[in-house]
Design an enzyme around this catalytic site. Structure first.
Site: not given
Ligand code: ADP
Length: 164
Positions: A19, A43, A92, A130
């Site tokens: 992130h 969730k 990703r 996460s």
């Molecule tokens: P997660 O899928 O890790 O629970 P979030 O819902 O908090 O993540 O994701 C918020 C944004 O951050 C999304 O667009 C997700 O694709 C992006 N994101 C999360 N982890 C990564 C990563 N390792 N590399 C690139 N983008 C990421």
């Protein structure tokens, strides 16, 4: 005045180096980045909204053009309210694509001015999420490669309680 404001939405439960990589890249490309932490998630999150926001504040304290907010409701409406011209999301592996594409088109339908910009993180974070961090920590593994050093101890302490 034509400043470019963008929104990075997510659950950040907890924030990972993936992130942070995306948010930092966005902060170099746009004038202002609003990091919108989802309050009402489908969730139940492992960390409270306050904890998730505090982790982001600690980690991003040195980046002046980043603002962190709690957010509920429709992203398309919030973007309009804040004058944001785009949503920035990290992509990703291919597995993210279908869902993100659907979200991007839905947001554009609701707010035709709102575009979605996809960035890729450094390849070392390509498979980082996460939920993976939480799983590793709950099994007693080392998460120091995955979460910012400034919040590592706090995240471990909280996740330790999830072990049985
Ligand atoms: P997660 O899928 O890790 O629970 P979030 O819902 O908090 O993540 O994701 C918020 C944004 O951050 C999304 O667009 C997700 O694709 C992006 N994101 C999360 N982890 C990564 C990563 N390792 N590399 C690139 N983008 C990421």
């Amino acid at each position: 005045m034509d400043t470019s404001t963008v929104i990075c939405p997510g659950s950040f439960d907890p924030v990972t180096l993936g992130h942070i990589d995306i948010i930092k890249r966005a902060s170099k490309m746009f004038d202002k980045v609003i990091v919108a932490v989802l309050v009402n998630m489908s969730k139940t999150p492992s960390f409270t909204t306050q904890e998730r926001i505090a982790f982001l504040e600690t980690t991003l304290a040195d980046i002046p053009n980043v603002e962190i907010v709690g957010f509920s409701g429709l992203l398309a409406d919030y973007a309009k309210e804040r004058g944001a011209k785009a949503v920035v999301k990290g992509l990703r592996a291919m597995s993210d694509f279908e869902y993100e594409f659907q979200m991007a088109l839905t947001n554009k339908k609701l707010n035709p001015e709102l575009d979605t910009v996809f960035l890729t993180s450094d390849s070392q974070y390509m498979y980082l999420s996460s939920s993976m961090v939480k799983q590793i920590a709950s099994l007693g593994g080392d998460i120091s490669f995955f979460v910012p050093a400034s919040i590592h101890a706090q995240v471990c302490e909280r996740l330790k309680n999830n072990r049985n």
